[in-house]
Design a protein around this motif. Structure first.
Motif, PDB file in Angstrom:
ATOM      1  N   GLY A  83     -13.507  16.747  13.267  1.00 33.93           N
ATOM      2  CA  GLY A  83     -12.620  17.720  12.643  1.00 33.93           C
ATOM      3  C   GLY A  83     -11.948  17.122  11.427  1.00 33.93           C
ATOM      4  N   THR A  84     -11.640  17.941  10.465  1.00 33.64           N
ATOM      5  CA  THR A  84     -10.970  17.454   9.266  1.00 33.64           C
ATOM      6  C   THR A  84     -10.026  18.513   8.715  1.00 33.64           C
ATOM      7  OG1 THR A  84     -11.338  16.430   7.096  1.00 33.64           O
ATOM      8  CG2 THR A  84     -12.812  18.236   7.692  1.00 33.64           C
ATOM      9  N   ASP A  85      -8.975  18.058   8.052  1.00 38.25           N
ATOM     10  CA  ASP A  85      -8.043  18.947   7.337  1.00 38.25           C
ATOM     11  C   ASP A  85      -7.429  19.999   8.255  1.00 38.25           C
ATOM     12  OD1 ASP A  85      -8.365  18.270   4.239  1.00 38.25           O
ATOM     13  OD2 ASP A  85     -10.340  18.123   5.175  1.00 38.25           O
ATOM     14  N   PHE A  86      -6.836  19.562   9.355  1.00 38.13           N
ATOM     15  CA  PHE A  86      -6.135  20.500  10.239  1.00 38.13           C
ATOM     16  C   PHE A  86      -4.830  20.985   9.606  1.00 38.13           C
ATOM     17  CE2 PHE A  86      -7.908  19.224  14.662  1.00 38.13           C
ATOM     18  CZ  PHE A  86      -9.184  19.293  14.168  1.00 38.13           C
ATOM     19  N   HIS A  87      -4.155  20.093   8.867  1.00 39.95           N
ATOM     20  CA  HIS A  87      -2.912  20.444   8.158  1.00 39.95           C
ATOM     21  C   HIS A  87      -1.865  21.020   9.109  1.00 39.95           C
ATOM     22  CE1 HIS A  87      -4.196  20.313   3.701  1.00 39.95           C
ATOM     23  NE2 HIS A  87      -5.051  19.611   4.418  1.00 39.95           N
ATOM     24  N   LEU A  88      -1.596  20.329  10.180  1.00 43.67           N
ATOM     25  CA  LEU A  88      -0.599  20.812  11.143  1.00 43.67           C
ATOM     26  C   LEU A  88       0.795  20.784  10.534  1.00 43.67           C
ATOM     27  CD1 LEU A  88      -1.777  18.979  14.395  1.00 43.67           C
ATOM     28  CD2 LEU A  88      -2.114  21.391  13.805  1.00 43.67           C
ATOM     29  N   THR A 115     -13.547  12.352  19.814  1.00 39.71           N
ATOM     30  CA  THR A 115     -13.167  13.255  18.725  1.00 39.71           C
ATOM     31  C   THR A 115     -12.688  12.419  17.547  1.00 39.71           C
ATOM     32  OG1 THR A 115     -12.527  15.023  20.258  1.00 39.71           O
ATOM     33  CG2 THR A 115     -11.634  15.139  18.023  1.00 39.71           C
ATOM     34  N   VAL A 116     -13.218  12.680  16.370  1.00 38.59           N
ATOM     35  CA  VAL A 116     -12.822  11.950  15.161  1.00 38.59           C
ATOM     36  C   VAL A 116     -12.172  12.931  14.192  1.00 38.59           C
ATOM     37  CG1 VAL A 116     -13.601  10.637  13.162  1.00 38.59           C
ATOM     38  CG2 VAL A 116     -14.615  10.196  15.408  1.00 38.59           C
ATOM     39  N   ILE A 117     -10.962  12.605  13.742  1.00 35.59           N
ATOM     40  CA  ILE A 117     -10.245  13.409  12.753  1.00 35.59           C
ATOM     41  C   ILE A 117     -10.258  12.621  11.446  1.00 35.59           C
ATOM     42  CG2 ILE A 117      -8.148  14.675  12.197  1.00 35.59           C
ATOM     43  CD1 ILE A 117      -9.421  15.509  14.850  1.00 35.59           C
ATOM     44  N   SER A 118     -10.974  13.151  10.448  1.00 38.03           N
ATOM     45  CA  SER A 118     -11.136  12.398   9.201  1.00 38.03           C
ATOM     46  C   SER A 118     -10.102  12.800   8.155  1.00 38.03           C
ATOM     47  CB  SER A 118     -12.548  12.574   8.644  1.00 38.03           C
ATOM     48  OG  SER A 118     -12.826  13.937   8.371  1.00 38.03           O
ATOM     49  N   GLY A 119      -8.839  12.697   8.510  1.00 39.22           N
ATOM     50  CA  GLY A 119      -7.771  12.837   7.537  1.00 39.22           C
ATOM     51  C   GLY A 119      -7.156  14.208   7.404  1.00 39.22           C
ATOM     52  N   ASP A 120      -5.927  14.218   6.893  1.00 38.82           N
ATOM     53  CA  ASP A 120      -5.108  15.419   6.729  1.00 38.82           C
ATOM     54  C   ASP A 120      -4.974  16.186   8.040  1.00 38.82           C
ATOM     55  OD1 ASP A 120      -4.701  14.702   4.147  1.00 38.82           O
ATOM     56  OD2 ASP A 120      -5.490  16.520   3.250  1.00 38.82           O
ATOM     57  N   LEU A 121      -4.777  15.461   9.098  1.00 42.81           N
ATOM     58  CA  LEU A 121      -4.373  16.085  10.357  1.00 42.81           C
ATOM     59  C   LEU A 121      -3.024  16.764  10.169  1.00 42.81           C
ATOM     60  CD1 LEU A 121      -4.552  16.493  13.461  1.00 42.81           C
ATOM     61  CD2 LEU A 121      -3.549  14.210  13.709  1.00 42.81           C
ATOM     62  N   TYR A 244     -21.810   4.525  10.996  1.00 46.27           N
ATOM     63  CA  TYR A 244     -21.503   5.919  10.676  1.00 46.27           C
ATOM     64  C   TYR A 244     -20.037   5.938  10.236  1.00 46.27           C
ATOM     65  CZ  TYR A 244     -25.864   6.737  13.129  1.00 46.27           C
ATOM     66  OH  TYR A 244     -27.186   6.707  13.516  1.00 46.27           O
ATOM     67  N   THR A 245     -19.805   6.215   8.962  1.00 43.04           N
ATOM     68  CA  THR A 245     -18.502   5.975   8.355  1.00 43.04           C
ATOM     69  C   THR A 245     -17.778   7.282   8.048  1.00 43.04           C
ATOM     70  OG1 THR A 245     -19.314   3.925   7.380  1.00 43.04           O
ATOM     71  CG2 THR A 245     -17.342   4.898   6.398  1.00 43.04           C
ATOM     72  N   PHE A 246     -16.478   7.316   8.375  1.00 42.31           N
ATOM     73  CA  PHE A 246     -15.641   8.491   8.150  1.00 42.31           C
ATOM     74  C   PHE A 246     -14.541   8.151   7.154  1.00 42.31           C
ATOM     75  CE2 PHE A 246     -17.694   9.261  12.141  1.00 42.31           C
ATOM     76  CZ  PHE A 246     -17.847  10.635  12.216  1.00 42.31           C
ATOM     77  N   ILE A 247     -14.443   8.947   6.102  1.00 44.79           N
ATOM     78  CA  ILE A 247     -13.370   8.841   5.125  1.00 44.79           C
ATOM     79  C   ILE A 247     -12.792  10.237   4.912  1.00 44.79           C
ATOM     80  CG2 ILE A 247     -14.338   6.823   3.954  1.00 44.79           C
ATOM     81  CD1 ILE A 247     -15.513   8.660   1.854  1.00 44.79           C
ATOM     82  N   HIS A 248     -11.684  10.316   4.216  1.00 48.38           N
ATOM     83  CA  HIS A 248     -11.136  11.646   3.936  1.00 48.38           C
ATOM     84  C   HIS A 248     -11.561  12.125   2.547  1.00 48.38           C
ATOM     85  CE1 HIS A 248      -8.635  15.153   4.083  1.00 48.38           C
ATOM     86  NE2 HIS A 248      -8.066  14.800   2.942  1.00 48.38           N
ATOM     87  N   ILE A 249     -11.230  11.352   1.529  1.00 46.84           N
ATOM     88  CA  ILE A 249     -11.573  11.740   0.161  1.00 46.84           C
ATOM     89  C   ILE A 249     -13.007  11.302  -0.134  1.00 46.84           C
ATOM     90  CG2 ILE A 249     -11.016  11.387  -2.273  1.00 46.84           C
ATOM     91  CD1 ILE A 249      -8.097  10.896  -1.396  1.00 46.84           C
ATOM     92  N   PRO A 250     -13.866  12.210  -0.571  1.00 45.54           N
ATOM     93  CA  PRO A 250     -15.243  11.823  -0.855  1.00 45.54           C
ATOM     94  C   PRO A 250     -15.314  10.871  -2.046  1.00 45.54           C
ATOM     95  CG  PRO A 250     -14.825  14.037  -1.669  1.00 45.54           C
ATOM     96  CD  PRO A 250     -13.612  13.637  -0.887  1.00 45.54           C
TER      97      PRO A 250
END
Length: 357
Positions: A83-88, A115-121, A244-250
């Protein structure tokens, strides 16, 4: 004597106009604060000073120091719910209940191992409270989860170190601030094992916030030399293990793969919002070609994937109900399924339309 009805109507209209005006001003101030608060580094990729440890990366030591985690395969497949960018956030139009409903449906349908959250939770003035709420939710459901910081998570009232310290008390949160000599606060590996041996690794990287580039242009920040050196250090220590790499900003290669015309999916944002300078992470990944795929978020309306010079690049599906989106681009999440027998990994997208949420 009763006031004339015209006077009452006029009073009501004036009061309503004042209320609307006040609400509008307050809304503008909140939105302006949320969208214009930025955090800048006091160094750049040319001035960052560091020394890589002389000893090689040692997984056992990293596990003991909680700078890495290990998860064993329970069968032939391992499912990551991404999941990404949930912005809670709190307040009107935050729609947090929909995000949690989406997660609960995803748990039921996919039964992920991680579960992996790739930023802006987070996207909140009270981010500590929102992170506590989310961590409690994951703990209640007994779901292991990993988290890499995005550009909004450490803004406003609580910085990233404060948020990181909170997660130490949650057993299901596989989170580490990482090595002290590395820029950022969420650089760490999660190693998947079978029969006690490393089989694959999930790498999380903190992609920071914004940077002021030449000419005063503000754009997304980049991955720093210490992070790239750390990536090489971990890669060398793990050996021939697929990453397998997870970042937020491409990073810039996401833009290149889209412009090549070979990517599949959609680019509904105005652009592929990448750093204006290429700090060399992708080039470092190419040195040994252990990196199989990179997964990014940040642009809520971009959802495409493609292979660039031997490495797969994937955008996530935004799950944010409290920030920008489109009626033509459903919220959702993705699964990444890895296999212990050498089969290629698989990616699937699940949207609110699929699950009728």
């Amino acid at each position: 004597m009763k006031p004339p009805s015209s006077w009452i109507l006029k009073t009501v209209l004036i009061s309503l106009a004042v209320l609307i005006l006040g609400t509008g001003i307050a809304t503008y101030l909140v939105i302006d604060g949320l969208t214009n608060t930025r955090i800048y580094q006091d160094f750049d990729q040319y001035t960052e000073l560091f020394a890589v440890p002389q000893h090689p990366f040692d997984l056992e030591q990293a596990l003991q120091e909680q700078k890495a985690f290990a998860i064993p395969y329970e069968d032939d497949s391992f499912t990551i719910l991404w999941g990404t960018d949930f912005h809670l956030r709190r307040g009107p139009f935050s729609n947090r209940k929909k995000i949690y409903a989406l997660l609960e449906k995803a748990f039921t349908e996919t039964d992920p191992d991680l579960t992996v959250i790739s930023g802006d939770l987070l996207f909140s003035f009270d981010s500590l409270k929102m992170l506590t709420e989310f961590a409690d939710f994951m703990q209640y459901h007994g779901r292991s989860w990993a988290f890499g910081f995005g550009n909004h998570d450490g803004q406003y009232t609580h910085d990233k170190p404060t948020l990181a310290n909170l997660l130490d008390s949650y057993p299901t949160a596989l989170f580490s601030r990482g090595e002290d000599w590395v820029a950022g606060h969420s650089n760490y590996p999660i190693v998947l094992t079978k029969d006690g041996q490393p089989l694959q690794a999930v790498i999380l990287l903190d992609s920071h916030d914004s940077r002021i580039y030449e000419g005063g242009i503000i754009a997304p920040d980049y991955i720093y030399p210490t992070q790239i050196a750390w990536y090489r250090w971990v890669e060398d220590g793990l050996g021939e293990v697929p990453l397998y790499t997870f970042i937020h900003i491409p990073f810039p290669e996401f833009k290149l793969v889209w412009e090549s015309g070979t990517a599949q999916g959609v680019m509904l944002d105005k652009k592929v919002n990448v750093p204006l300078e290429n700090s060399g992470l992708f080039a470092a990944m190419q040195e040994k070609m252990n990196t199989v795929a990179v997964f990014s978020g940040h642009d809520h309306l971009n959802d495409f994937s493609g292979t660039w010079e031997g490495i797969d690049l994937h955008y996530g599906r935004s799950a944010s109900y409290g920030s920008y989106g489109s009626r033509y681009h459903s919220k959702g999440m993705k699964t990444i399924t890895l296999f212990s027998d050498g089969r290629p990994y698989e990616v699937a997208t699940y949207t609110v339309d699929d699950w009728i949420l």
